[in-house]
Design a protein around this motif. Structure first.
Motif, PDB file in Angstrom:
ATOM      1  N   HIS A 131       0.832  -1.205   0.000  1.00  0.00           N
ATOM      2  CA  HIS A 131       0.000   0.000   0.000  1.00  0.00           C
ATOM      3  C   HIS A 131       0.872   1.263   0.000  1.00  0.00           C
ATOM      4  O   HIS A 131       0.653   2.176  -0.802  1.00  0.00           O
ATOM      5  CB  HIS A 131      -0.934  -0.013   1.209  1.00  0.00           C
ATOM      6  CG  HIS A 131      -1.746   1.227   1.355  1.00  0.00           C
ATOM      7  ND1 HIS A 131      -2.764   1.553   0.488  1.00  0.00           N
ATOM      8  CD2 HIS A 131      -1.678   2.240   2.263  1.00  0.00           C
ATOM      9  CE1 HIS A 131      -3.292   2.715   0.848  1.00  0.00           C
ATOM     10  NE2 HIS A 131      -2.642   3.151   1.924  1.00  0.00           N
ATOM     11  N   TYR A 133       3.962   1.508  -0.977  1.00  0.00           N
ATOM     12  CA  TYR A 133       4.688   1.578  -2.251  1.00  0.00           C
ATOM     13  C   TYR A 133       3.799   2.192  -3.328  1.00  0.00           C
ATOM     14  O   TYR A 133       4.236   3.057  -4.088  1.00  0.00           O
ATOM     15  CB  TYR A 133       5.195   0.192  -2.677  1.00  0.00           C
ATOM     16  CG  TYR A 133       5.951   0.250  -3.979  1.00  0.00           C
ATOM     17  CD1 TYR A 133       7.209   0.833  -4.031  1.00  0.00           C
ATOM     18  CD2 TYR A 133       5.394  -0.229  -5.157  1.00  0.00           C
ATOM     19  CE1 TYR A 133       7.903   0.934  -5.225  1.00  0.00           C
ATOM     20  CE2 TYR A 133       6.092  -0.148  -6.355  1.00  0.00           C
ATOM     21  CZ  TYR A 133       7.331   0.436  -6.386  1.00  0.00           C
ATOM     22  OH  TYR A 133       8.014   0.542  -7.570  1.00  0.00           O
ATOM     23  N   ARG A 134       2.537   1.761  -3.388  1.00  0.00           N
ATOM     24  CA  ARG A 134       1.603   2.354  -4.362  1.00  0.00           C
ATOM     25  C   ARG A 134       1.468   3.855  -4.138  1.00  0.00           C
ATOM     26  O   ARG A 134       1.470   4.629  -5.095  1.00  0.00           O
ATOM     27  CB  ARG A 134       0.232   1.689  -4.276  1.00  0.00           C
ATOM     28  CG  ARG A 134       0.117   0.368  -4.992  1.00  0.00           C
ATOM     29  CD  ARG A 134      -1.326  -0.120  -5.112  1.00  0.00           C
ATOM     30  NE  ARG A 134      -2.026  -0.204  -3.837  1.00  0.00           N
ATOM     31  CZ  ARG A 134      -1.955  -1.229  -2.989  1.00  0.00           C
ATOM     32  NH1 ARG A 134      -1.223  -2.283  -3.298  1.00  0.00           N
ATOM     33  NH2 ARG A 134      -2.633  -1.217  -1.856  1.00  0.00           N
ATOM     34  N   SER A 139       7.455   4.006 -10.186  1.00  0.00           N
ATOM     35  CA  SER A 139       6.966   3.226 -11.329  1.00  0.00           C
ATOM     36  C   SER A 139       7.756   1.947 -11.590  1.00  0.00           C
ATOM     37  O   SER A 139       7.470   1.236 -12.552  1.00  0.00           O
ATOM     38  CB  SER A 139       6.973   4.094 -12.584  1.00  0.00           C
ATOM     39  OG  SER A 139       8.290   4.545 -12.860  1.00  0.00           O
ATOM     40  N   SER A 142       6.680  -4.091  -9.704  1.00  0.00           N
ATOM     41  CA  SER A 142       6.694  -4.674  -8.359  1.00  0.00           C
ATOM     42  C   SER A 142       5.898  -5.968  -8.321  1.00  0.00           C
ATOM     43  O   SER A 142       5.066  -6.229  -9.189  1.00  0.00           O
ATOM     44  CB  SER A 142       6.122  -3.682  -7.342  1.00  0.00           C
ATOM     45  OG  SER A 142       4.755  -3.447  -7.579  1.00  0.00           O
ATOM     46  N   LYS A 144       3.890  -8.266  -5.197  1.00  0.00           N
ATOM     47  CA  LYS A 144       3.450  -8.271  -3.800  1.00  0.00           C
ATOM     48  C   LYS A 144       3.593  -9.682  -3.240  1.00  0.00           C
ATOM     49  O   LYS A 144       2.986 -10.621  -3.744  1.00  0.00           O
ATOM     50  CB  LYS A 144       1.998  -7.811  -3.723  1.00  0.00           C
ATOM     51  CG  LYS A 144       1.437  -7.766  -2.336  1.00  0.00           C
ATOM     52  CD  LYS A 144      -0.018  -7.298  -2.371  1.00  0.00           C
ATOM     53  CE  LYS A 144      -0.682  -7.506  -1.049  1.00  0.00           C
ATOM     54  NZ  LYS A 144      -2.116  -7.164  -1.093  1.00  0.00           N
TER      55      LYS A 144
END
Length: 181
Positions: A131, A133-134, A139, A142, A144
């Motif tokens: 969360h 990182y978002r 960009s 990634s 998860k």
């Protein structure tokens, strides 16, 4: 992980003389950035130093090394850091006790780390990390993954092995996809 981490077990973004000097010879080129939540709790750091080690003998690290081993990724091909920089006062699990400004500052710092390290992939460990990182707006591709500290809680060895294998497959698939691009 000496030299490939930004927390007490590594030398971070050290670049020789000055902040933008040469990277150490062994610093990974185009690494996988392993992005955790926070390093841990203050007493864990004190305990690790008291035992004369760097703290990487705890459950989280044991399980994370298993993820990497099964995905055929060497630790020296990774840069280990955290979305939140600092130590919790009491225990590592749970939400970091901090202000919204602190979270924003940590995301800015993460962006700077990504700019310097230039990872080819960011592997986020756990939902909170994914969360944040978002929210960082970075960009870099990634993947998860389940936080290894959760994945290898003492359920039983078979469930831990299964979770490690599943997470390793996710990591390997993300890397293989990047290799095809």
């Amino acid at each position: 992980v000496d030299g490939t981490a930004f927390f007490p077990a590594g030398i971070g973004l050290w670049r020789g003389e000055g902040s933008h000097g040469e990277a150490p010879v062994y610093f990974p080129r185009s690494p996988i950035m392993i992005l955790g939540h926070n390093w841990g709790a203050a007493h864990e750091l004190v305990g690790a130093h008291g035992r004369g080690n760097d703290g990487i003998d705890v459950r989280t690290w044991k399980c994370l090394r298993r993820y990497l081993e099964l995905a055929k990724v060497g630790t020296m091909d990774c840069f280990f850091t955290n979305i939140l920089i600092g130590l919790q006062p009491h225990r590592a699990e749970g939400d970091m006790i901090a202000s919204k400004e602190f979270f924003g500052q940590c995301r800015i710092f993460l962006s700077m780390q990504i700019e310097i390290v230039k990872p080819r992939l960011v592997a986020t460990l756990g939902a909170n990390t994914a969360h944040q990182y978002r929210l960082s707006g970075c960009s870099t591709p990634s993947v998860k993954l389940k936080h290894p500290g959760w994945a290898c809680k003492p359920f039983n060895a078979a469930s831990c092995d299964l979770i490690c294998a599943e997470q390793a497959l996710k990591l390997r698939a993300a890397l293989d996809t990047l290799d095809k691009l």
